[in-house]
Scaffold this active site. Sequence first.
Site, PDB file in Angstrom:
ATOM      1  N   HIS A 116       4.345   0.976   4.216  1.00  0.00           N
ATOM      2  CA  HIS A 116       2.975   0.676   3.762  1.00  0.00           C
ATOM      3  C   HIS A 116       1.936   1.016   4.830  1.00  0.00           C
ATOM      4  O   HIS A 116       0.737   1.002   4.542  1.00  0.00           O
ATOM      5  CB  HIS A 116       2.847  -0.783   3.283  1.00  0.00           C
ATOM      6  CG  HIS A 116       2.747  -1.813   4.374  1.00  0.00           C
ATOM      7  ND1 HIS A 116       2.179  -3.051   4.172  1.00  0.00           N
ATOM      8  CD2 HIS A 116       3.165  -1.812   5.656  1.00  0.00           C
ATOM      9  CE1 HIS A 116       2.237  -3.764   5.285  1.00  0.00           C
ATOM     10  NE2 HIS A 116       2.829  -3.031   6.201  1.00  0.00           N
ATOM     11  N   ASP A 131      -7.449  -1.835  -0.378  1.00  0.00           N
ATOM     12  CA  ASP A 131      -6.514  -2.834   0.127  1.00  0.00           C
ATOM     13  C   ASP A 131      -7.298  -4.128   0.317  1.00  0.00           C
ATOM     14  O   ASP A 131      -8.331  -4.125   1.011  1.00  0.00           O
ATOM     15  CB  ASP A 131      -5.927  -2.344   1.453  1.00  0.00           C
ATOM     16  CG  ASP A 131      -4.811  -3.220   1.985  1.00  0.00           C
ATOM     17  OD1 ASP A 131      -4.867  -4.451   1.793  1.00  0.00           O
ATOM     18  OD2 ASP A 131      -3.879  -2.673   2.610  1.00  0.00           O
ATOM     19  N   ASP A 156      -3.347   3.280   7.961  1.00  0.00           N
ATOM     20  CA  ASP A 156      -2.163   3.715   7.193  1.00  0.00           C
ATOM     21  C   ASP A 156      -1.850   5.180   7.446  1.00  0.00           C
ATOM     22  O   ASP A 156      -1.437   5.917   6.551  1.00  0.00           O
ATOM     23  CB  ASP A 156      -2.356   3.449   5.694  1.00  0.00           C
ATOM     24  CG  ASP A 156      -2.430   1.956   5.392  1.00  0.00           C
ATOM     25  OD1 ASP A 156      -2.044   1.161   6.259  1.00  0.00           O
ATOM     26  OD2 ASP A 156      -2.873   1.587   4.298  1.00  0.00           O
ATOM     27  N   GLU A 212      -1.944  -4.952  -2.214  1.00  0.00           N
ATOM     28  CA  GLU A 212      -1.623  -5.955  -1.197  1.00  0.00           C
ATOM     29  C   GLU A 212      -2.038  -7.380  -1.568  1.00  0.00           C
ATOM     30  O   GLU A 212      -2.138  -8.242  -0.697  1.00  0.00           O
ATOM     31  CB  GLU A 212      -2.201  -5.570   0.170  1.00  0.00           C
ATOM     32  CG  GLU A 212      -1.621  -4.287   0.758  1.00  0.00           C
ATOM     33  CD  GLU A 212      -0.216  -4.426   1.346  1.00  0.00           C
ATOM     34  OE1 GLU A 212       0.317  -5.553   1.360  1.00  0.00           O
ATOM     35  OE2 GLU A 212       0.346  -3.396   1.782  1.00  0.00           O
ATOM     36  N   HIS A 255      -6.737  -1.197   7.903  1.00  0.00           N
ATOM     37  CA  HIS A 255      -5.812  -0.335   8.630  1.00  0.00           C
ATOM     38  C   HIS A 255      -6.008   1.127   8.233  1.00  0.00           C
ATOM     39  O   HIS A 255      -6.527   1.427   7.160  1.00  0.00           O
ATOM     40  CB  HIS A 255      -4.373  -0.764   8.342  1.00  0.00           C
ATOM     41  CG  HIS A 255      -4.124  -2.221   8.555  1.00  0.00           C
ATOM     42  ND1 HIS A 255      -4.294  -3.157   7.552  1.00  0.00           N
ATOM     43  CD2 HIS A 255      -3.730  -2.895   9.661  1.00  0.00           C
ATOM     44  CE1 HIS A 255      -4.024  -4.364   8.035  1.00  0.00           C
ATOM     45  NE2 HIS A 255      -3.675  -4.239   9.309  1.00  0.00           N
ATOM     46  N   ASP A 308      -6.840  -6.466   2.186  1.00  0.00           N
ATOM     47  CA  ASP A 308      -7.013  -6.890   3.571  1.00  0.00           C
ATOM     48  C   ASP A 308      -8.201  -6.211   4.231  1.00  0.00           C
ATOM     49  O   ASP A 308      -8.550  -6.515   5.371  1.00  0.00           O
ATOM     50  CB  ASP A 308      -5.730  -6.727   4.387  1.00  0.00           C
ATOM     51  CG  ASP A 308      -5.358  -5.286   4.735  1.00  0.00           C
ATOM     52  OD1 ASP A 308      -6.241  -4.424   4.800  1.00  0.00           O
ATOM     53  OD2 ASP A 308      -4.153  -5.042   4.961  1.00  0.00           O
ATOM     54  N   ASP A 368      -9.975  -0.383   3.763  1.00  0.00           N
ATOM     55  CA  ASP A 368      -8.790  -0.996   4.353  1.00  0.00           C
ATOM     56  C   ASP A 368      -9.070  -1.403   5.796  1.00  0.00           C
ATOM     57  O   ASP A 368      -9.827  -0.724   6.502  1.00  0.00           O
ATOM     58  CB  ASP A 368      -7.657   0.045   4.318  1.00  0.00           C
ATOM     59  CG  ASP A 368      -6.261  -0.542   4.474  1.00  0.00           C
ATOM     60  OD1 ASP A 368      -6.125  -1.591   5.127  1.00  0.00           O
ATOM     61  OD2 ASP A 368      -5.307   0.061   3.959  1.00  0.00           O
ATOM     62  N   HIS A 423       0.798  -1.229   0.000  1.00  0.00           N
ATOM     63  CA  HIS A 423       0.000   0.000   0.000  1.00  0.00           C
ATOM     64  C   HIS A 423       0.830   1.278   0.000  1.00  0.00           C
ATOM     65  O   HIS A 423       0.280   2.373  -0.162  1.00  0.00           O
ATOM     66  CB  HIS A 423      -0.989   0.002   1.170  1.00  0.00           C
ATOM     67  CG  HIS A 423      -2.299   0.627   0.839  1.00  0.00           C
ATOM     68  ND1 HIS A 423      -3.458   0.407   1.554  1.00  0.00           N
ATOM     69  CD2 HIS A 423      -2.666   1.479  -0.156  1.00  0.00           C
ATOM     70  CE1 HIS A 423      -4.456   1.092   1.023  1.00  0.00           C
ATOM     71  NE2 HIS A 423      -4.008   1.755  -0.008  1.00  0.00           N
TER      72      HIS A 423
END
Length: 299
Positions: free
Chosen positions: A139, A226, A126, A271, A124, A228, A122, A99
Amino acid sequence: MNKSITIIGMPMDLGQMRRGVDMGPSAIRYAGIVERLQGLNLEIHDRGDIQIGRPEVVIDPDTKMRNLELVAEKSEILAKVVDKVIEDESFPLVFGGDHSIAIGTLAGVARHYENLGVIWYDAHGDLNTAETSPSGNIHGMPLAASLGIGHPVLTQIGGYSPKIKPENLVIIGARSLDVGERKLIKEKGIKVYTMHEIDRLGMAKVIEETIEYLKARTDSVHLSLDLDGLDPTDAPGVGTPVLGGISYRESHLAMEMLAETKMITSAEFVEVNPILDERNKTALAAVALMGSLFGEKLL
């Protein structure tokens, strides 16, 4: 949404530690993305991959950030490519890579708009910096860098900063936030839909609110997805999986609703790590979601 799509592969794994994510663009192509989009009567230009090479890992002695100069160098290249794609009136569709590639993507996109909106799909945030990151992995920093927060080598990619404003950002699917990220979200008033809100409101309501929020204040919207963000049962081939994520079907609904608005003008899917995957399941999910984002329907 632009009928001309330009695919840009960014096979970079410099922003984290797990090998294999550099194979993400190849896995997505192997899963049939070009054919899928051509089937929607879109004009597809695949310009191949930006060359990353196999540089040695370098840890900055002052900040402990991994591959700082290398990530910046490759991000500058990506920014110029994305900038040119938009100048040529085509939709930039970037395949990661980790990412950290978003630093370059947003640097190339944001110069074309006064108020670029961003949907950050996402697990996360980030939103880390060198000071708040537990790992030094870039990332986990691209959104902060794009907001103009962090190391100047990253915030100044493309020669300007910031790329986006905190009030023009919506994070969807968050369920793993570091202490520094939580503090920054509260300080900047960033709009976040965690899994709690998605479970409680439903994905349809979350996307309706996101559309209404961004339409009122932006002149274009970039989607940074992303894999994830999805639950690991649906997208196992990612470097930092987090249980309890967005379902495959919920993600399709989100993409379908965004497609109806025609508000997305650039996108990246990141990712995908085929080494960690199960029979290319995650790349296949990415391709299916892109199909929905670009208007694919059952009937």
